[in-house]
Write a protein that holds these residues in place. Structure first.
Motif, short mmCIF file in Angstrom:
data_model
loop_
_atom_site.label_atom_id
_atom_site.label_comp_id
_atom_site.label_asym_id
_atom_site.label_seq_id
_atom_site.Cartn_x
_atom_site.Cartn_y
_atom_site.Cartn_z
N ASN A 92 46.52 -9.42 27.35
CA ASN A 92 45.74 -8.23 27.72
C ASN A 92 45.31 -8.34 29.18
OD1 ASN A 92 45.92 -7.11 25.15
ND2 ASN A 92 44.04 -8.11 24.44
N PHE A 93 46.16 -7.89 30.08
CA PHE A 93 45.91 -8.05 31.50
C PHE A 93 45.21 -6.81 32.08
CE2 PHE A 93 50.17 -10.17 30.80
CZ PHE A 93 49.62 -11.42 30.56
N PRO A 94 44.35 -7.00 33.08
CA PRO A 94 43.75 -5.84 33.75
C PRO A 94 44.79 -5.12 34.60
CG PRO A 94 43.12 -7.86 34.86
CD PRO A 94 43.87 -8.27 33.62
N VAL A 95 44.39 -3.99 35.18
CA VAL A 95 45.30 -3.19 36.00
C VAL A 95 44.69 -2.94 37.37
CG1 VAL A 95 46.36 -2.07 34.01
CG2 VAL A 95 44.35 -1.04 35.08
N ASN A 96 45.54 -2.51 38.29
CA ASN A 96 45.09 -2.19 39.65
C ASN A 96 44.49 -0.78 39.65
OD1 ASN A 96 44.79 -1.49 42.33
ND2 ASN A 96 46.81 -2.16 42.96
N GLU A 97 43.20 -0.68 39.87
CA GLU A 97 42.54 0.62 39.92
C GLU A 97 42.07 0.93 41.34
OE1 GLU A 97 40.47 0.52 35.54
OE2 GLU A 97 39.62 -0.71 37.12
N LYS A 100 47.08 2.06 46.15
CA LYS A 100 48.50 2.36 46.01
C LYS A 100 49.33 1.58 47.02
CE LYS A 100 48.22 7.14 44.34
NZ LYS A 100 48.59 8.54 44.63
N LYS A 101 48.72 1.27 48.17
CA LYS A 101 49.47 0.70 49.28
C LYS A 101 49.75 -0.79 49.10
CE LYS A 101 47.70 4.05 52.62
NZ LYS A 101 46.98 4.26 53.89
N SER A 102 48.94 -1.46 48.30
CA SER A 102 49.12 -2.91 48.17
C SER A 102 48.67 -3.37 46.80
CB SER A 102 48.32 -3.64 49.26
OG SER A 102 46.94 -3.37 49.09
N ASN A 103 49.17 -4.54 46.41
CA ASN A 103 48.69 -5.15 45.18
C ASN A 103 47.27 -5.64 45.38
OD1 ASN A 103 51.23 -4.62 44.35
ND2 ASN A 103 51.75 -6.72 43.78
N ARG A 104 46.53 -5.71 44.29
CA ARG A 104 45.13 -6.09 44.39
C ARG A 104 44.66 -6.76 43.11
NH1 ARG A 104 42.14 -6.11 49.18
NH2 ARG A 104 40.01 -6.66 48.58
N PRO A 105 43.84 -7.80 43.22
CA PRO A 105 43.25 -8.40 42.01
C PRO A 105 42.22 -7.45 41.40
CG PRO A 105 43.09 -9.88 43.91
CD PRO A 105 43.45 -8.54 44.43
N ASN A 106 41.91 -7.67 40.13
CA ASN A 106 40.85 -6.93 39.47
C ASN A 106 40.23 -7.87 38.43
OD1 ASN A 106 39.10 -5.06 38.46
ND2 ASN A 106 40.63 -3.48 38.05
N PHE A 107 39.06 -8.37 38.70
CA PHE A 107 38.44 -9.39 37.85
C PHE A 107 38.27 -8.87 36.42
CE2 PHE A 107 35.48 -12.87 36.89
CZ PHE A 107 36.09 -13.91 37.58
N ILE A 108 37.62 -7.72 36.28
CA ILE A 108 37.50 -7.04 34.98
C ILE A 108 37.69 -5.55 35.23
CG2 ILE A 108 36.09 -6.60 32.94
CD1 ILE A 108 34.49 -9.09 33.56
N ASP A 109 38.69 -4.93 34.60
CA ASP A 109 38.94 -3.51 34.88
C ASP A 109 38.01 -2.62 34.05
OD1 ASP A 109 40.00 -3.23 32.33
OD2 ASP A 109 42.08 -3.16 32.99
N SER A 110 38.14 -1.31 34.23
CA SER A 110 37.22 -0.36 33.59
C SER A 110 37.38 -0.31 32.08
CB SER A 110 37.44 1.04 34.18
OG SER A 110 38.78 1.46 33.97
N ASN A 111 38.48 -0.84 31.56
CA ASN A 111 38.69 -0.89 30.12
C ASN A 111 38.23 -2.21 29.51
OD1 ASN A 111 39.93 1.70 29.89
ND2 ASN A 111 41.82 0.85 30.71
N GLY A 112 37.68 -3.10 30.34
CA GLY A 112 37.18 -4.38 29.85
C GLY A 112 38.20 -5.48 29.83
N ASN A 113 39.43 -5.19 30.29
CA ASN A 113 40.45 -6.23 30.36
C ASN A 113 40.11 -7.19 31.49
OD1 ASN A 113 42.06 -5.09 28.25
ND2 ASN A 113 42.80 -3.57 29.72
N ILE A 114 40.15 -8.47 31.20
CA ILE A 114 39.70 -9.48 32.15
C ILE A 114 40.87 -10.27 32.71
CG2 ILE A 114 39.35 -11.24 30.35
CD1 ILE A 114 36.75 -12.05 31.86
N CYS A 115 40.76 -10.70 33.96
CA CYS A 115 41.83 -11.46 34.60
C CYS A 115 41.84 -12.89 34.06
CB CYS A 115 41.68 -11.45 36.11
SG CYS A 115 40.35 -12.49 36.73
#
Length: 332
Positions: A92-97, A100-115
């Motif tokens: 269950n991986f988080p997503v880039n929110e 668009k121009k570059s990849n980016r980490p996301n510690f915990i996304d808006s759906n609660g998915n955690i890195c």
């Protein structure tokens, strides 16, 4: 070791936050190239790239010699790597929110998915600690996080900050964040307005050319009114066509992260409304052009029609001198 060889050349380029469009800011797509003997393409799913990367890093961390660590650190490190294996299996991986121009980490996304790193913290300390770090460094790279809590945790579990940065994936832009809705609805207001405009134009156009019932002046005004309604119909159709497939944008700013907002997109599509809009534009253009031409033609006819009054001499039989008189004529 292959991983250390890559680090020697890549770390200097990425240590201060520079990143490329790859799954990791430290080793790039080395995991994918090592596993599949090729670079990843757009046809390779995000999940495949992340799992490949995490498995690659996990294997290298397991093979790393950690003799300099204390026994407690070695034990904690072993526990940590077992949690990483569990995380990979769950998937269950988080997503880039963010970008668009570059990849980016996301510690915990808006759906609660955690890195991955956040998951390890949540499993070994608690979720609250992970969310505390997320509040400060949600979209940040591990190497740029100035957190005493993070540093202390890394020390206790025998993991260097560089190794943690190697674990941390960067995610490509999440295209599925654009949600779509398709509906056959036209809308009562728009539907009634369209019917009213079309029927009014047809009625006025028919009356404007009913020569038996109306004068030229009245027919002209009927034509002008029909042409005006035609222009309104064109405008209404253009507005309806624009709103029949519209993309809405909502920006959410997380507390303490005002410089990195989460942008949410939503698209609504109404194909039947689009068809009605095209009909409004078509009938409106025909009515506008046809009635405008007819109004001009009627005006010309009115200018040709005029009442003539002139004087003349009237000769009466048996009278020598003519009698002055007025003559009336109506020409058209």
């Amino acid at each position: 070791m292959r991983l250390l060889y890559v680090l020697i050349f890549i770390v200097p380029l990425n240590i201060h936050g520079k990143h490329i469009k790859s799954v990791n800011a430290i080793i790039g797509d080395e995991s994918f190239i090592h596993t599949f003997q090729r670079s990843p393409t757009i046809h390779d799913s995000e999940d495949l790239r992340i799992k490949t990367h995490l498995n690659f890093v996990l294997q290298n961390l397991q093979e790393t010699n950690v003799y300099e660590l204390s026994k407690k650190q070695q034990l904690n490190r072993s526990i940590l790597l077992s949690h990483l294996a569990k995380y990979i299996e769950i998937g269950n991986f988080p997503v880039n929110e963010f970008s668009k121009k570059s990849n980016r980490p996301n510690f915990i996304d808006s759906n609660g998915n955690i890195c991955a790193v956040g998951f390890l913290i949540a499993e070994t300390i608690d979720r609250e600690t992970a969310e505390h770090i997320n509040a400060q460094y949600q979209f940040e790279y591990i190497m740029n996080m100035d957190s005493h809590v993070l540093d202390q945790w890394l020390y206790e579990y025998g993991l260097s900050k560089l190794e943690a940065a190697m674990i941390q994936p960067s995610y490509s832009y999440y295209v599925n964040s654009v949600e779509s809705e398709t509906s056959k609805k036209i809308g009562w207001n728009y539907g009634l307005l369209s019917i009213g405009l079309t029927s009014s134009q047809l009625f006025l156009t028919q009356k404007a050319y009913s020569k038996k019932d109306y004068s030229l002046k009245k027919r002209q005004w009927l034509s002008i009114t029909a042409a005006t309604l035609g222009s309104i119909s064109v405008y209404t159709g253009m507005m309806g066509f624009s709103s029949s497939n519209k993309k809405y944008k909502e920006t959410i700013v997380y507390p303490g992260m005002s410089n990195i907002p989460y942008v949410y997109y939503f698209r609504k599509s109404y194909p039947m409304k689009r068809v009605v809009s095209i009909l409004n534009i078509s009938t409106g253009m025909i009515s506008l052009l046809y009635n405008s031409w007819q109004a001009i033609d009627i005006k010309d006819s009115m200018q040709k029609s005029k009442l003539n009054v002139y004087s003349s001499l009237q000769y009466i039989p048996n009278e020598v001198d003519p009698i002055p008189s007025l003559s009336l004529s109506y020409s058209f």
